[in-house]
Design an enzyme around this catalytic site. Structure first.
Site, PDB file in Angstrom:
ATOM      1  N   SER A 100       1.892  -4.668  -5.181  1.00 34.26           N
ATOM      2  CA  SER A 100       0.474  -5.030  -5.045  1.00 34.26           C
ATOM      3  C   SER A 100      -0.265  -4.035  -4.154  1.00 34.26           C
ATOM      4  CB  SER A 100       0.360  -6.418  -4.419  1.00 34.26           C
ATOM      5  OG  SER A 100       0.893  -6.381  -3.103  1.00 34.26           O
TER       6      SER A 100
ATOM      7  N   GLN B  80      10.370  -1.579  -1.787  1.00 29.71           N
ATOM      8  CA  GLN B  80      10.086  -2.692  -0.882  1.00 29.71           C
ATOM      9  C   GLN B  80      11.104  -3.815  -1.117  1.00 29.71           C
ATOM     10  OE1 GLN B  80       5.824  -2.324  -2.453  1.00 29.71           O
ATOM     11  NE2 GLN B  80       5.541  -3.536  -0.623  1.00 29.71           N
TER      12      GLN B  80
ATOM     13  N   CYS C  80      21.075  -6.630  18.409  1.00 34.60           N
ATOM     14  CA  CYS C  80      21.777  -5.340  18.529  1.00 34.60           C
ATOM     15  C   CYS C  80      21.852  -4.603  17.193  1.00 34.60           C
ATOM     16  CB  CYS C  80      23.179  -5.526  19.111  1.00 34.60           C
ATOM     17  SG  CYS C  80      24.320  -6.395  18.008  1.00 34.60           S
TER      18      CYS C  80
ATOM     19  N   CYS D 299      26.539  -9.950  20.996  1.00 33.18           N
ATOM     20  CA  CYS D 299      25.449 -10.001  21.983  1.00 33.18           C
ATOM     21  C   CYS D 299      24.716 -11.346  22.008  1.00 33.18           C
ATOM     22  CB  CYS D 299      24.441  -8.874  21.717  1.00 33.18           C
ATOM     23  SG  CYS D 299      23.451  -9.157  20.248  1.00 33.18           S
TER      24      CYS D 299
ATOM     25  N   HIS E 291      12.359  -2.393   3.236  1.00 31.86           N
ATOM     26  CA  HIS E 291      12.458  -3.748   3.775  1.00 31.86           C
ATOM     27  C   HIS E 291      13.902  -4.219   3.894  1.00 31.86           C
ATOM     28  CE1 HIS E 291       8.031  -4.545   2.356  1.00 31.86           C
ATOM     29  NE2 HIS E 291       8.131  -3.645   3.307  1.00 31.86           N
TER      30      HIS E 291
ATOM     31  N   CYS F 232      25.314 -13.693  16.965  1.00 37.93           N
ATOM     32  CA  CYS F 232      26.139 -12.486  16.954  1.00 37.93           C
ATOM     33  C   CYS F 232      27.278 -12.625  17.977  1.00 37.93           C
ATOM     34  CB  CYS F 232      25.247 -11.300  17.307  1.00 37.93           C
ATOM     35  SG  CYS F 232      26.109  -9.733  17.458  1.00 37.93           S
TER      36      CYS F 232
ATOM     37  N   ARG G  70       3.503 -12.569  -4.681  1.00 44.21           N
ATOM     38  CA  ARG G  70       2.045 -12.555  -4.778  1.00 44.21           C
ATOM     39  C   ARG G  70       1.471 -12.855  -6.151  1.00 44.21           C
ATOM     40  NH1 ARG G  70       2.795  -9.628  -0.388  1.00 44.21           N
ATOM     41  NH2 ARG G  70       1.281  -9.843   1.298  1.00 44.21           N
TER      42      ARG G  70
ATOM     43  N   THR H 209      10.840  -8.829 -11.325  1.00 42.21           N
ATOM     44  CA  THR H 209      10.540 -10.161 -11.891  1.00 42.21           C
ATOM     45  C   THR H 209      11.169 -10.302 -13.281  1.00 42.21           C
ATOM     46  OG1 THR H 209       8.415  -9.367 -12.731  1.00 42.21           O
ATOM     47  CG2 THR H 209       8.370 -10.521 -10.619  1.00 42.21           C
TER      48      THR H 209
ATOM     49  N   CYS I 165      22.361  -8.436  13.026  1.00 39.64           N
ATOM     50  CA  CYS I 165      21.943  -9.130  14.246  1.00 39.64           C
ATOM     51  C   CYS I 165      20.518  -8.694  14.588  1.00 39.64           C
ATOM     52  CB  CYS I 165      22.889  -8.775  15.388  1.00 39.64           C
ATOM     53  SG  CYS I 165      22.285  -9.376  16.979  1.00 39.64           S
TER      54      CYS I 165
END
Ligand code: NAD
Length: 262
Positions: free
Chosen positions: A199, A104, A135, A160, A124, A157, A39, A31, A132
Site C-alpha cells: 500500500s 515487508q 538481547c 536475559c 519486517h 529469554c 489493509r 494474499t 528476544c
C-alpha cells in the site's frame, strides 16, 4: 486508462533494457497464497489492530492478545506456498535481471520460491524464528509456540529475561539499521523499481521508491488499491500480482536475448 495488455506491453518495454531490477513487496503479494493482508477492505485487522511494540513490552494483556492473533495467522503462514507472483520474481533472479527483493513480509515465501536468501531483505523480520525483545538472541519459533500451546503465559529469554516473540518487527519497533542500509543500497543502485502488493503506507518501506524516483529510474506499481505514488509511476496495475507478473516473464521470454539462461 490503457487496457491491461497495453500496460503489460509498456512495462515489458521498460523491463527489456533493465539488468538491476529491485522489487519491493508487501502483504499483497502473498494474499493469493492464502495469507490475508492488513489493509484490504474487510480485513479483520482493521477492526482488531495488531499489537504494537510498545504495548507488547509494557502490557501482559497485549502479549496474550499477540499470541492469540499469531495463533490464527501462523497456521495460514505455515501452510502457504509461493504463488505465480513469487515464482515470477524467482524466474527474474534466475535469469540475472533481478538484483534483490526488499520485502515487508515475514512469511519466507520468496525464499521458498527460489530467490537466494542473501538477495531477500526482510524489512519486517521473519516469522520463521523467535527472538528476544531485549538481547535479540534468536531461537526456535516451533519450541516457543509449543510452550505457548502448553499454557505458558509469558515466555522469557533464558539468557536475559526479556520477553520472547516471533522475530518480526511490530508496529512502532525500529527496523535494524543494517537491514535498512541494505535496502537503501538496493534502491540506490537499481535500474528499475517494482512495487508489488504494498500500500506504500508503512514506513520505512514507503520511502524507498522515492530514492529511485529521484534518480529518474522507471517505477512500476502492481497493487490492487491505489497507492500514494500512482501519480508518479510509469506504469500502474490495479490488478492481482499473480495475474500481472507472469505476463512480464512471458513477454520478456518472447523477446529474444532479454532473458538469457544463466
Ligand atoms: P500493505 O500496507 O503493504 O498493504 C497490502 C496491499 O496489497 C493493499 O494495498 C492491497 O490492495 C494489496 N493487495 C492485496 N492483494 C493483492 C494482490 N493479489 N495483488 C496485488 N496487490 C494486492 O500491507 P498490510 O496488509 O497493511 O500489512 C502491513 C504489514 O504487516 C506488512 O508490511 C507486513 O510487515 C505485515 N504483514 C505481513 C504479511 C505476510 O508476511 N504475508 C501478511 C500481513 C501483514
Amino acid at each position: 486508462m490503457l487496457s491491461l495488455s497495453e500496460r503489460i506491453q509498456d512495462a515489458i518495454e521498460l523491463l527489456q533494457p533493465a539488468r538491476r531490477v529491485v522489487a519491493l513487496t508487501g502483504a499483497g503479494i502473498s494474499t493469493e497464497s492464502g495469507i490475508p493482508d492488513f489493509r484490504s477492505p474487510g480485513s479483520i485487522w482493521l477492526e482488531q489492530p495488531p499489537v504494537s511494540y510498545r504495548d507488547f513490552i509494557s502490557k501482559g494483556e497485549a502479549r496474550q492478545r499477540y499470541w492469540q492473533t499469531r495463533h490464527a495467522l501462523s497456521s495460514r503462514v505455515a501452510e502457504a506456498r509461493p504463488n505465480a507472483a513469487h515464482n515470477a520474481l524467482a524466474e527474474m533472479e534466475r535469469h540475472g535481471i533481478l538484483t534483490g527483493i526488499i520485502t515487508q513480509n515475514f512469511d519466507g515465501l520468496h525464499q521458498d520460491a527460489g530467490n537466494s536468501p542473501e538477495r531477500v531483505i526482510e524489512l519486517h523480520g521473519t516469522s520463521r524464528s523467535a527472538a528476544c525483545t531485549l538481547c535479540g538472541t534468536r531461537s526456535s519459533i516451533e519450541e516457543l509456540q509449543a510452550r505457548i500451546d502448553s499454557g505458558e503465559q509469558d515466555p522469557q529469554c533464558p539468557r536475559c529475561g526479556g520477553y520472547l516473540k516471533a522475530a518480526t518487527i511490530l508496529f512502532g519497533q525500529r527496523v535494524p539499521e543494517a537491514v535498512l542500509t541494505g535496502a537503501r543500497q538496493l534502491a540506490d543502485t537499481c535500474d528499475l523499481f517494482l512495487v508489488i502488493g504494498s500500500s506504500l503506507k508503512v514506513s520505512p518501506a514507503s520511502l524507498l521508491p522515492h530514492r529511485a524516483i529521484r534518480r529518474n529510474i522507471p517505477l512500476i506499481i502492481i497493487n490492487l488499491q491505489p497507492t500514494p505514488l500512482d501519480d508518479v509511476a510509469d506504469v500502474i496495475f490495479h490488478e492481482k500480482a499473480g495475474i500481472v507478473l507472469p505476463q512480464f516473464i512471458e513477454g520478456l521470454t518472447r523477446t529474444e536475448g532479454v532473458l538469457p539462461d544463466k
